[in-house]
Design a protein around this motif. Structure first.
Motif, PDB file in Angstrom:
ATOM      1  N   MET A 171     -26.971  13.451 -44.472  1.00  0.00           N
ATOM      2  CA  MET A 171     -26.519  12.141 -44.012  1.00  0.00           C
ATOM      3  C   MET A 171     -25.068  11.916 -44.413  1.00  0.00           C
ATOM      4  O   MET A 171     -24.618  12.358 -45.466  1.00  0.00           O
ATOM      5  CB  MET A 171     -27.378  11.035 -44.616  1.00  0.00           C
ATOM      6  CG  MET A 171     -28.727  10.891 -43.956  1.00  0.00           C
ATOM      7  SD  MET A 171     -29.479   9.319 -44.404  1.00  0.00           S
ATOM      8  CE  MET A 171     -30.921   9.389 -43.358  1.00  0.00           C
ATOM      9  N   LYS A 172     -24.359  11.165 -43.590  1.00  0.00           N
ATOM     10  CA  LYS A 172     -22.982  10.811 -43.890  1.00  0.00           C
ATOM     11  C   LYS A 172     -22.953   9.450 -44.574  1.00  0.00           C
ATOM     12  O   LYS A 172     -23.549   8.491 -44.092  1.00  0.00           O
ATOM     13  CB  LYS A 172     -22.150  10.762 -42.608  1.00  0.00           C
ATOM     14  CG  LYS A 172     -21.956  12.118 -41.950  1.00  0.00           C
ATOM     15  CD  LYS A 172     -21.053  12.003 -40.735  1.00  0.00           C
ATOM     16  CE  LYS A 172     -20.825  13.377 -40.101  1.00  0.00           C
ATOM     17  NZ  LYS A 172     -19.931  13.285 -38.916  1.00  0.00           N
ATOM     18  N   ILE A 173     -22.242   9.390 -45.713  1.00  0.00           N
ATOM     19  CA  ILE A 173     -22.189   8.160 -46.493  1.00  0.00           C
ATOM     20  C   ILE A 173     -20.737   7.833 -46.828  1.00  0.00           C
ATOM     21  O   ILE A 173     -19.954   8.721 -47.150  1.00  0.00           O
ATOM     22  CB  ILE A 173     -23.040   8.295 -47.777  1.00  0.00           C
ATOM     23  CG1 ILE A 173     -23.018   6.999 -48.595  1.00  0.00           C
ATOM     24  CG2 ILE A 173     -22.586   9.470 -48.637  1.00  0.00           C
ATOM     25  CD1 ILE A 173     -24.034   6.996 -49.735  1.00  0.00           C
ATOM     26  N   VAL A 174     -20.368   6.572 -46.697  1.00  0.00           N
ATOM     27  CA  VAL A 174     -19.055   6.087 -47.130  1.00  0.00           C
ATOM     28  C   VAL A 174     -19.231   5.362 -48.457  1.00  0.00           C
ATOM     29  O   VAL A 174     -20.113   4.507 -48.587  1.00  0.00           O
ATOM     30  CB  VAL A 174     -18.424   5.143 -46.087  1.00  0.00           C
ATOM     31  CG1 VAL A 174     -17.253   4.375 -46.687  1.00  0.00           C
ATOM     32  CG2 VAL A 174     -17.961   5.926 -44.876  1.00  0.00           C
ATOM     33  N   LEU A 175     -18.403   5.705 -49.436  1.00  0.00           N
ATOM     34  CA  LEU A 175     -18.379   4.975 -50.699  1.00  0.00           C
ATOM     35  C   LEU A 175     -17.276   3.935 -50.602  1.00  0.00           C
ATOM     36  O   LEU A 175     -16.088   4.261 -50.656  1.00  0.00           O
ATOM     37  CB  LEU A 175     -18.123   5.924 -51.872  1.00  0.00           C
ATOM     38  CG  LEU A 175     -19.137   7.049 -52.081  1.00  0.00           C
ATOM     39  CD1 LEU A 175     -18.839   7.801 -53.370  1.00  0.00           C
ATOM     40  CD2 LEU A 175     -20.562   6.535 -52.104  1.00  0.00           C
ATOM     41  N   ALA A 176     -17.663   2.689 -50.450  1.00  0.00           N
ATOM     42  CA  ALA A 176     -16.717   1.595 -50.279  1.00  0.00           C
ATOM     43  C   ALA A 176     -16.641   0.785 -51.564  1.00  0.00           C
ATOM     44  O   ALA A 176     -17.544  -0.010 -51.862  1.00  0.00           O
ATOM     45  CB  ALA A 176     -17.139   0.711 -49.106  1.00  0.00           C
ATOM     46  N   GLY A 177     -15.585   1.029 -52.352  1.00  0.00           N
ATOM     47  CA  GLY A 177     -15.424   0.335 -53.626  1.00  0.00           C
ATOM     48  C   GLY A 177     -15.244   1.304 -54.777  1.00  0.00           C
ATOM     49  O   GLY A 177     -15.985   1.261 -55.758  1.00  0.00           O
ATOM     50  N   VAL A 191     -23.573   2.938 -45.655  1.00  0.00           N
ATOM     51  CA  VAL A 191     -22.426   2.510 -46.449  1.00  0.00           C
ATOM     52  C   VAL A 191     -22.923   2.104 -47.829  1.00  0.00           C
ATOM     53  O   VAL A 191     -23.868   1.316 -47.944  1.00  0.00           O
ATOM     54  CB  VAL A 191     -21.698   1.322 -45.799  1.00  0.00           C
ATOM     55  CG1 VAL A 191     -20.619   0.769 -46.742  1.00  0.00           C
ATOM     56  CG2 VAL A 191     -21.077   1.734 -44.482  1.00  0.00           C
ATOM     57  N   LEU A 192     -22.303   2.658 -48.871  1.00  0.00           N
ATOM     58  CA  LEU A 192     -22.575   2.210 -50.234  1.00  0.00           C
ATOM     59  C   LEU A 192     -21.442   1.272 -50.615  1.00  0.00           C
ATOM     60  O   LEU A 192     -20.302   1.693 -50.769  1.00  0.00           O
ATOM     61  CB  LEU A 192     -22.649   3.395 -51.195  1.00  0.00           C
ATOM     62  CG  LEU A 192     -23.319   3.108 -52.542  1.00  0.00           C
ATOM     63  CD1 LEU A 192     -23.790   4.400 -53.187  1.00  0.00           C
ATOM     64  CD2 LEU A 192     -22.413   2.353 -53.503  1.00  0.00           C
ATOM     65  N   LEU A 193     -21.759  -0.021 -50.734  1.00  0.00           N
ATOM     66  CA  LEU A 193     -20.745  -1.053 -50.943  1.00  0.00           C
ATOM     67  C   LEU A 193     -20.804  -1.572 -52.371  1.00  0.00           C
ATOM     68  O   LEU A 193     -21.866  -1.955 -52.863  1.00  0.00           O
ATOM     69  CB  LEU A 193     -20.982  -2.211 -49.962  1.00  0.00           C
ATOM     70  CG  LEU A 193     -20.009  -3.385 -50.040  1.00  0.00           C
ATOM     71  CD1 LEU A 193     -18.586  -2.946 -49.710  1.00  0.00           C
ATOM     72  CD2 LEU A 193     -20.461  -4.504 -49.091  1.00  0.00           C
TER      73      LEU A 193
END
Length: 323
Positions: A1-7, A64-66
């Motif tokens: 899976m593709k995940i963005v670490l936002a923060g 998205v991991l926010l």
């Protein structure tokens, strides 16, 4: 899976990055309100840098991991939910339970996948107790103790997140920040509702604007007792602190000390060591479970509803303590 670490400036960013790598996720990008911090973080880990948050919404990843400042996270979480992107929402996600409740209501409206990483749900004592319960061997819960006491509040200034101990931003002190793990554990194991029998919330050592020690005594509808202790009173800045998760039922006693854990059972007379994952790396277990549930299109183990329930109980404790 593709995940963005936002923060990336959140103090748990490295733990989440480690967890994502461990479960084989592809890091699709790193973002932060402080663009230079995100750029440096991305360069250090050889990952893509995202300059503009709207890029995440227009070219969405699988999740998205926010994480970030409670004053800005709710609006960004709202944007992710409205864009139909699954969300892992790190705490603190809001300065008040009211703001978090509004976000929960939006998630319900959109039937959104919103997971909240409370990794001690995957600790060895809780996991072993759930196995015993599924086998019909646990018996009724009698009493539990959940203690999480870390070093002094200056640790957050050292991490560049001094706002954690500003009550107007963080929403409280050790109870809100650390005790929420124990409160969530108690809610997960309780039969029926939890009533607050006694509470102590004090500045015992550091005289900060927020409490450095809190102790709650809770009782469920079946009479089981739950004690939650949280503090910034451990005499070291090193990770770990004073940690103990204790679950006692009719047939079992399970104790998790963080770096070791045991399970004793009456029916077979056994006392065994449990496989251990350190508290700091339990995000690996949490991330693996979350992505598995997302792939299977089932709800997260710990949802924003659970987060609101724990926040609400903590509000009650603050009110009873007159804080």
């Amino acid at each position: 899976m593709k995940i963005v670490l936002a923060g990336s400036s959140h103090w748990h960013a490295d733990m989440h990055l480690d967890a994502a790598h461990r479960c084989g996720a592809e890091i699709a990008g790193i973002w932060d309100e402080d663009a230079e911090h995100a750029r440096a973080f991305a360069m250090r880990h050889h990952l893509p840098f995202i300059a503009d948050f709207t890029e995440i919404l227009s070219s969405p990843p699988d999740v998205v991991l926010l994480m970030g400042h409670p004053s800005t996270v709710p609006a960004r979480a709202r944007a992710v939910i409205e864009a139909g992107i699954p969300l892992i929402l790190e705490k603190p996600a809001a300065s008040s339970t009211g703001a978090l409740t509004a976000l929960r209501d939006l998630a319900r409206q959109y039937q959104a996948f919103v997971s909240v990483p409370l990794p001690n749900r995957f600790g060895p004592a809780v996991a072993a107790f759930e196995r015993l319960r599924s086998q019909g061997r646990a018996g009724a819960v009698a009493h539990c103790q959940f203690r999480l006491v870390n070093g002094p509040p200056q640790r957050y200034a050292a991490e560049g997140v001094a706002w954690v101990v500003d009550p107007a931003i963080g929403g409280g002190g050790a109870l809100r920040n650390l005790g929420i793990h124990g409160v969530d554990a108690a809610l997960g194991l309780a039969t029926g509702g939890l009533g607050l029998k006694a509470v102590s919330i004090k500045n015992r050592i550091h005289r900060a604007l927020v409490e450095d020690h809190a102790l709650l005594m809770l009782e469920d509808a079946a009479g089981a007792l739950f004690v939650v202790e949280a503090g910034y009173t451990f005499a070291s800045m090193r990770p770990g602190g004073d940690f103990e998760w204790r679950i006692v039922s009719e047939n079992a006693t399970l104790i998790d000390f963080g770096d070791r854990a045991i399970c004793a059972t009456l029916d077979d007379g056994a006392i065994v060591d449990l496989p251990i994952e350190l508290p700091a790396t339990r995000y690996r277990l949490c991330m693996t479970d979350t992505l598995d549930r997302l792939a299977r299109k089932v709800p997260p183990a710990t949802s924003i509803d659970d987060y609101v329930a724990a926040m609400s109980l903590i509000d009650t404790a603050y009110e009873k303590a007159g804080r």
